[in-house]
Enzyme design. Structure first.
Site, PDB file in Angstrom:
ATOM      1  N   ASN A  35       0.831  -1.208   0.000  1.00 58.32           N
ATOM      2  CA  ASN A  35       0.000   0.000   0.000  1.00 58.32           C
ATOM      3  C   ASN A  35       0.868   1.260   0.000  1.00 58.32           C
ATOM      4  OD1 ASN A  35      -1.929   2.072   0.711  1.00 58.32           O
ATOM      5  ND2 ASN A  35      -3.243   0.431   1.433  1.00 58.32           N
ATOM      6  N   GLN A  92     -14.050  -1.471   1.427  1.00 57.00           N
ATOM      7  CA  GLN A  92     -14.900  -0.276   1.332  1.00 57.00           C
ATOM      8  C   GLN A  92     -15.489  -0.329  -0.080  1.00 57.00           C
ATOM      9  OE1 GLN A  92     -13.269   2.696   4.477  1.00 57.00           O
ATOM     10  NE2 GLN A  92     -11.876   2.808   2.741  1.00 57.00           N
ATOM     11  N   GLY A  98     -16.564   4.789   1.518  1.00 53.82           N
ATOM     12  CA  GLY A  98     -15.175   5.212   1.684  1.00 53.82           C
ATOM     13  C   GLY A  98     -14.240   4.767   0.576  1.00 53.82           C
ATOM     14  N   GLN A  99     -14.783   4.124  -0.452  1.00 55.47           N
ATOM     15  CA  GLN A  99     -13.926   3.653  -1.554  1.00 55.47           C
ATOM     16  C   GLN A  99     -13.390   4.842  -2.347  1.00 55.47           C
ATOM     17  OE1 GLN A  99     -15.902   1.530  -4.783  1.00 55.47           O
ATOM     18  NE2 GLN A  99     -14.155   0.156  -4.997  1.00 55.47           N
ATOM     19  N   THR A 100     -12.079   4.889  -2.521  1.00 61.70           N
ATOM     20  CA  THR A 100     -11.476   5.963  -3.320  1.00 61.70           C
ATOM     21  C   THR A 100     -10.950   5.441  -4.649  1.00 61.70           C
ATOM     22  OG1 THR A 100      -9.376   5.647  -2.172  1.00 61.70           O
ATOM     23  CG2 THR A 100     -10.820   7.390  -1.332  1.00 61.70           C
ATOM     24  N   VAL A 101     -10.572   4.170  -4.704  1.00 57.64           N
ATOM     25  CA  VAL A 101     -10.111   3.577  -5.963  1.00 57.64           C
ATOM     26  C   VAL A 101     -11.208   2.634  -6.460  1.00 57.64           C
ATOM     27  CG1 VAL A 101      -8.356   2.159  -7.080  1.00 57.64           C
ATOM     28  CG2 VAL A 101      -7.691   3.734  -5.236  1.00 57.64           C
ATOM     29  N   HIS A 103     -11.931   0.033  -7.946  1.00 51.85           N
ATOM     30  CA  HIS A 103     -11.495  -1.317  -8.359  1.00 51.85           C
ATOM     31  C   HIS A 103     -11.499  -2.128  -7.058  1.00 51.85           C
ATOM     32  CE1 HIS A 103      -8.571  -3.684 -11.167  1.00 51.85           C
ATOM     33  NE2 HIS A 103      -9.114  -4.516 -10.274  1.00 51.85           N
ATOM     34  N   HIS A 105     -10.916  -4.030  -3.848  1.00 46.45           N
ATOM     35  CA  HIS A 105      -9.680  -4.406  -3.152  1.00 46.45           C
ATOM     36  C   HIS A 105      -9.986  -4.741  -1.708  1.00 46.45           C
ATOM     37  CE1 HIS A 105     -10.185  -0.049  -3.266  1.00 46.45           C
ATOM     38  NE2 HIS A 105      -9.676  -0.009  -2.045  1.00 46.45           N
ATOM     39  N   HIS A 107      -8.643  -4.929   1.953  1.00 43.21           N
ATOM     40  CA  HIS A 107      -7.573  -4.436   2.823  1.00 43.21           C
ATOM     41  C   HIS A 107      -7.213  -5.534   3.818  1.00 43.21           C
ATOM     42  CE1 HIS A 107      -7.865  -0.046   1.856  1.00 43.21           C
ATOM     43  NE2 HIS A 107      -9.117  -0.343   1.593  1.00 43.21           N
TER      44      HIS A 107
HETATM   45  P1  AMP Z   1     -10.124   2.661  -0.486  1.00 38.99           P
HETATM   46  O1  AMP Z   1     -10.137   3.993   0.195  1.00 38.99           O
HETATM   47  O2  AMP Z   1     -10.782   1.555   0.308  1.00 38.99           O
HETATM   48  O3  AMP Z   1     -10.607   2.741  -1.903  1.00 38.99           O
HETATM   49  O4  AMP Z   1      -8.612   2.212  -0.539  1.00 38.99           O
HETATM   50  C1  AMP Z   1      -7.717   2.581  -1.553  1.00 38.99           C
HETATM   51  C2  AMP Z   1      -6.365   2.125  -1.087  1.00 38.99           C
HETATM   52  O5  AMP Z   1      -5.483   2.121  -2.164  1.00 38.99           O
HETATM   53  C3  AMP Z   1      -5.765   3.028  -0.020  1.00 38.99           C
HETATM   54  O6  AMP Z   1      -5.325   2.247   1.068  1.00 38.99           O
HETATM   55  C4  AMP Z   1      -4.605   3.716  -0.744  1.00 38.99           C
HETATM   56  O7  AMP Z   1      -3.559   4.036   0.134  1.00 38.99           O
HETATM   57  C5  AMP Z   1      -4.244   2.659  -1.762  1.00 38.99           C
HETATM   58  N1  AMP Z   1      -3.592   3.136  -2.992  1.00 38.99           N
HETATM   59  C6  AMP Z   1      -4.012   4.116  -3.814  1.00 38.99           C
HETATM   60  N2  AMP Z   1      -3.178   4.226  -4.875  1.00 38.99           N
HETATM   61  C7  AMP Z   1      -2.230   3.267  -4.722  1.00 38.99           C
HETATM   62  C8  AMP Z   1      -1.088   2.879  -5.479  1.00 38.99           C
HETATM   63  N3  AMP Z   1      -0.742   3.476  -6.631  1.00 38.99           N
HETATM   64  N4  AMP Z   1      -0.326   1.865  -5.008  1.00 38.99           N
HETATM   65  C9  AMP Z   1      -0.643   1.252  -3.851  1.00 38.99           C
HETATM   66  N5  AMP Z   1      -1.705   1.573  -3.089  1.00 38.99           N
HETATM   67  C10 AMP Z   1      -2.489   2.567  -3.514  1.00 38.99           C
END
Ligand code: AMP
Length: 167
Positions: A35, A92, A98-101, A103, A105, A107
């Site tokens: 991460n 998330q 709370g999801q920011t990416v 795709h 994943h 944790h």
């Molecule tokens: P979420 O907020 O649940 O969508 O989690 C997104 C996670 O992806 C967070 O823990 C970020 O720190 C992690 N993250 C975002 N960009 C990258 C990246 N390029 N490489 C590794 N982790 C990332």
């Protein structure tokens, strides 16, 4: 998955990609990455390889099983490397959660006794750790360097290689 110019394999992660140097292990349909902003040491992400899987319900049964089987393996690995006996496993799923990416994943967060003032504080830290301008006490550095991430991935890969019987 696609090869870069120098033959390094990269995997999709939402709007970005993860190079193999930051990948700890893979399975047929999923991979495990370190991460960029860990909430705890050895905070890993378990991610389906297929692009366009933004929500958990986008995964096929095969992908779902593969993802969670790999998450169990990642959990065992980080608990051993950290020398702890517990983990928080979280998804998330969706922006309001709370999801920011965008795709899927999982944790994987290895836990130790009293690592947070209240046990469930980890969820609020997780929700805000990667928000813009987040100020959280638990962040171990803001956007770690590439070198840090590669070093951690290498430590974990090496541990697995040396302890094959345990996985
Ligand atoms: P979420 O907020 O649940 O969508 O989690 C997104 C996670 O992806 C967070 O823990 C970020 O720190 C992690 N993250 C975002 N960009 C990258 C990246 N390029 N490489 C590794 N982790 C990332």
């Amino acid at each position: 998955m696609s090869p870069k110019g120098n033959n390094e394999v990269i995997y999709p992660f939402g709007h970005t990609t993860i190079p193999s140097s930051q990948i700890v292990m893979t399975s047929r349909l999923s991979y495990v990455a370190v991460n960029i902003k860990p909430v705890v040491p050895y905070h890993l992400l378990v991610i389906p390889k297929r692009q366009g899987t933004s929500r958990l319900y986008d995964l096929t049964c095969d992908e779902t099983a593969d993802l969670f089987n790999l998450a169990k393996k990642a959990q065992r690995l980080v608990e051993q490397v950290r020398g702890v006996k517990s983990s928080t496993i979280a998804i998330q799923d969706g922006e309001d959660a709370g999801q920011t990416v965008k795709h899927v994943h999982v944790h994987v967060l290895p836990r130790e006794k009293d690592d947070f003032a209240e046990n469930d504080d980890i969820y609020s830290e997780l929700a805000k750790h990667d928000q813009p301008n987040a100020e959280t006490r638990r962040i171990i550095g803001y956007h770690r360097s590439l070198e840090d991430m590669e070093k951690e991935a290498e430590i974990l890969r090496q541990y697995m290689q040396e302890n094959e019987d345990k996985f």
